[in-house]
Scaffold this motif. Structure first.
Motif, mmCIF file in Angstrom:
data_model
loop_
_atom_site.group_PDB
_atom_site.id
_atom_site.type_symbol
_atom_site.label_atom_id
_atom_site.label_comp_id
_atom_site.label_asym_id
_atom_site.label_seq_id
_atom_site.Cartn_x
_atom_site.Cartn_y
_atom_site.Cartn_z
ATOM 1 N N PHE A 297 45.817 52.698 38.639
ATOM 2 C CA PHE A 297 44.861 53.725 39.049
ATOM 3 C C PHE A 297 44.471 54.647 37.893
ATOM 4 C CE2 PHE A 297 47.487 52.400 42.602
ATOM 5 C CZ PHE A 297 46.512 51.931 43.473
ATOM 6 N N LEU A 298 44.784 54.220 36.667
ATOM 7 C CA LEU A 298 44.436 54.987 35.472
ATOM 8 C C LEU A 298 43.775 54.126 34.402
ATOM 9 C CD1 LEU A 298 47.742 57.061 35.209
ATOM 10 C CD2 LEU A 298 45.469 58.027 35.633
ATOM 11 N N GLU A 299 43.523 52.866 34.723
ATOM 12 C CA GLU A 299 43.033 51.953 33.691
ATOM 13 C C GLU A 299 41.660 52.342 33.159
ATOM 14 O OE1 GLU A 299 45.336 47.744 34.437
ATOM 15 O OE2 GLU A 299 43.498 48.107 35.578
ATOM 16 N N ILE A 300 40.756 52.741 34.020
ATOM 17 C CA ILE A 300 39.420 53.134 33.555
ATOM 18 C C ILE A 300 39.511 54.412 32.736
ATOM 19 C CG2 ILE A 300 37.081 53.739 34.260
ATOM 20 C CD1 ILE A 300 37.862 50.839 34.798
ATOM 21 N N GLU A 301 40.311 55.374 33.217
ATOM 22 C CA GLU A 301 40.477 56.619 32.479
ATOM 23 C C GLU A 301 40.995 56.344 31.066
ATOM 24 O OE1 GLU A 301 40.772 57.893 36.819
ATOM 25 O OE2 GLU A 301 41.079 56.112 35.603
ATOM 26 N N LEU A 302 41.999 55.470 30.963
ATOM 27 C CA LEU A 302 42.566 55.164 29.649
ATOM 28 C C LEU A 302 41.564 54.409 28.777
ATOM 29 C CD1 LEU A 302 46.215 54.179 30.631
ATOM 30 C CD2 LEU A 302 45.480 56.236 29.418
ATOM 31 N N ALA A 303 40.747 53.564 29.396
ATOM 32 C CA ALA A 303 39.727 52.849 28.619
ATOM 33 C C ALA A 303 38.702 53.823 28.045
ATOM 34 C CB ALA A 303 39.042 51.805 29.501
ATOM 35 N N VAL A 304 38.300 54.816 28.837
ATOM 36 C CA VAL A 304 37.347 55.821 28.335
ATOM 37 C C VAL A 304 37.989 56.652 27.224
ATOM 38 C CG1 VAL A 304 36.032 57.889 28.964
ATOM 39 C CG2 VAL A 304 36.088 55.925 30.518
ATOM 40 N N LEU A 305 39.247 57.026 27.419
ATOM 41 C CA LEU A 305 39.945 57.814 26.401
ATOM 42 C C LEU A 305 40.116 57.031 25.103
ATOM 43 C CD1 LEU A 305 42.646 59.532 28.651
ATOM 44 C CD2 LEU A 305 40.713 60.643 27.522
#
Length: 550
Positions: free
Chosen positions: A377-385
């Motif tokens: 549930f954090l994969e997109i956030e980490l990809a943007v970061l």
């Protein structure tokens, strides 16, 4: 806050150890003196001991054991023992709750004001921090417990205001809710007949989560009343999708005199698939709760597959409900008219809290490890970061205690950030989490260049992000849904009144951690609605935060 919300000092920990050796109904009266204080008590310690004596005397006067007082407050016997020995930090709110439980004014508090924070910023954080359990999953499972005739034990429950409000409502209608000695495992027993006439309307109106009572209650009565959820009017964006989702189960709602008046006509499983007009988390949960005790098969399309929905599905499966399509947007529910099982479920970790903690480390330029982060549930956030230049490492993944959710430890390092080329906007899972979007405003303020943040879900939340300008950020409000953030920011300390929205409020606090000098954040009570011990945990990582009252 509740009793176990408060951190224990060394004396409190030793008191706990001592009380474990004493009879369950009372702590040891002959504990060695060093267990309360190894040296002459400081003035504050002495004051705590005097208050502890008042609590003990009032409790004995009422003929209560420590365990009975703990049950009244929804906490543990060991917490009461710490209070009576002067080893537990006390807030004005807690003293007020003790006075109510003991039917005795322990101390004349005078006018009680809101809580404020004084933040000494500009210091990097260090070490590691463990992600706590999901608030949103907890409130959904508390509502779901109304379906079960057996015993429900929920483990690793977040002790936050939102959870306590739902518990207040459940207890007011006759549900037994008891915390264990740790203060984080909760056992619920639902009576055959609910006392809906005795519902705590004040607590119900202070939480939007009360809307998730509709799904379970339609199986309990032909007619019932429920106070307006969070002040929302019938037909508004946040309520109407629930009405559409529950209508196929025979629920009809009228709003009058400040309550939803519900009438139920049981028609069996819906003949056609239920298509949700909004892929909302609570809407999906309400449909699941209604389908769980509807005999037959119900198909729910355009369903949310977010973390709290998955927790709910796993709990329903333990109750004996068949749920297919976990993690997808189509759920097939094989309901049973009677659910009677003793179940034990551990709530998964909170991805929004994980993102909050990551943001704290990013904006302070820290080397920090966030442990037990629900990585799916954090994969997109980490990809943007990563696209913005954040340097981080992931541990091998492992399973949460619920046996399903995938966790990992995330270690971030100080990084030079740049604005992303594209705008940042939320989407239903597996997109960027709607609740995580505000944190990108603080992060974008650290990055070189201009970042467009589009909060298309909420009408006014983006407005609150403009409060970051008080701390030196260049945040331009383009319209009620979009802000343009220019960085990097030279943060400066300031005094700010906490915005009335949970995530933007936390964003202001995190920005203050980055701002050199002393900042003051006023009226922070809203943060306790969604975070457990946040200030104390930030302090453990090296932040300088002082809680004070007017």
């Amino acid at each position: 806050m509740t009793l176990t919300d408060l951190p224990s000092n060394g004396a409190g920990n030793r008191a706990h150890e001592a009380s474990a050796k004493a009879p369950a109904h009372e702590s040891s009266a002959t504990a060695p003196a060093h267990e309360s204080s190894a040296t002459a008590p400081a003035p504050e310690s002495s004051a705590m001991q005097r208050i502890g004596s008042l609590v003990r005397d009032a409790r004995r006067h009422r003929g209560l054991t420590q365990q009975q007082l703990a049950d009244r407050l929804g906490t543990s016997q060991s917490a009461i023992a710490r209070i009576e020995q002067g080893g537990q930090n006390l807030t004005l709110e807690l003293l007020g709750r003790l006075s109510t439980a003991l039917e005795s004014e322990l101390i004349n508090l005078g006018p009680t004001g809101p809580t404020h924070l004084r933040v000494e910023g500009g210091r990097p954080l260090r070490g590691s921090v463990v992600v706590k359990s999901s608030k949103n999953a907890a409130v959904a499972l508390l509502c779901a417990a109304l379906l079960n005739r057996g015993r429900t034990t929920l483990r690793n429950v977040a002790r936050i205001v939102e959870v306590e409000r739902i518990l207040d409502v459940l207890r007011s209608i006759g549900v037994s809710a008891t915390w264990d000695a740790t203060g984080h495992d909760l056992t619920l027993l639902v009576p055959d007949d609910l006392d809906m006439a005795g519902i705590d309307a004040d607590a119900a109106r202070r939480t939007r989560s009360i809307i998730m009572f509709l799904g379970p209650l339609l199986h309990r009565a032909r007619t019932f009343q429920l106070p307006y959820a969070g002040g929302c009017d019938l037909g508004t964006r946040t309520v109407q999708p629930h009405m559409i989702a529950l209508r196929p189960f025979g629920l009809d709602i009228e709003a009058r005199a400040g309550e939803y008046h519900a009438t139920v006509t049981h028609t069996g499983a819906p003949a056609r698939a239920i298509v949700l007009t909004e892929r909302g988390d609570t809407v999906t949960e309400n449909a699941l709760l209604a389908a769980a005790r509807t005999d037959g098969t119900t198909t729910i399309r355009n369903a949310s597959s977010n973390y709290m929905v998955q927790d709910l599905c796993l709990y329903l499966q333990l109750l004996g409900v068949g749920v297919e399509g976990l993690g997808t947007t189509t759920l097939v529910v094989h309901g049973r008219p009677v659910l009677d099982a003793d179940v034990d479920y551990t709530i998964s970790e909170d991805p929004v809290e994980a993102m909050s903690l990551l943001t704290a480390g990013i904006v302070t330029g820290s080397e920090l490890t966030v442990q037990r982060a629900p990585i799916d549930f954090l994969e997109i956030e980490l990809a943007v970061l990563a696209e913005m230049g954040l340097r981080y490492e992931l541990s091998p993944d492992y399973l949460a205690d619920n046996g399903h959710t995938r966790l990992a430890d995330i270690t971030i390092s100080p990084s030079v950030l740049r604005a992303p080329i594209d705008k940042i906007h939320p989407m239903p899972f597996p997109g960027l989490n709607i609740d995580n979007l505000p944190f990108f405003a603080v992060i974008a303020a650290q990055a070189e260049g201009a970042t467009l943040i589009h909060d298309w879900v909420y009408d006014n939340r983006a407005i609150h992000l403009s409060d970051l300008t008080r701390l030196g950020a260049d945040v331009r409000l383009l319209d009620p849904h979009r802000v343009l953030v220019n960085g990097p920011t030279r943060w400066s300390s300031a005094e700010v009144v906490c915005p009335p929205a949970l995530r933007p409020a936390v964003c202001i606090l995190l920005a203050m951690l980055a701002a050199k000098g002393t900042s003051v954040l006023r009226n922070v009570d809203i943060i306790a609605r969604g975070y457990e011990h946040l200030y104390e945990r930030l302090v453990e990582m090296g932040a300088h935060i002082e809680v004070f009252h007017d």
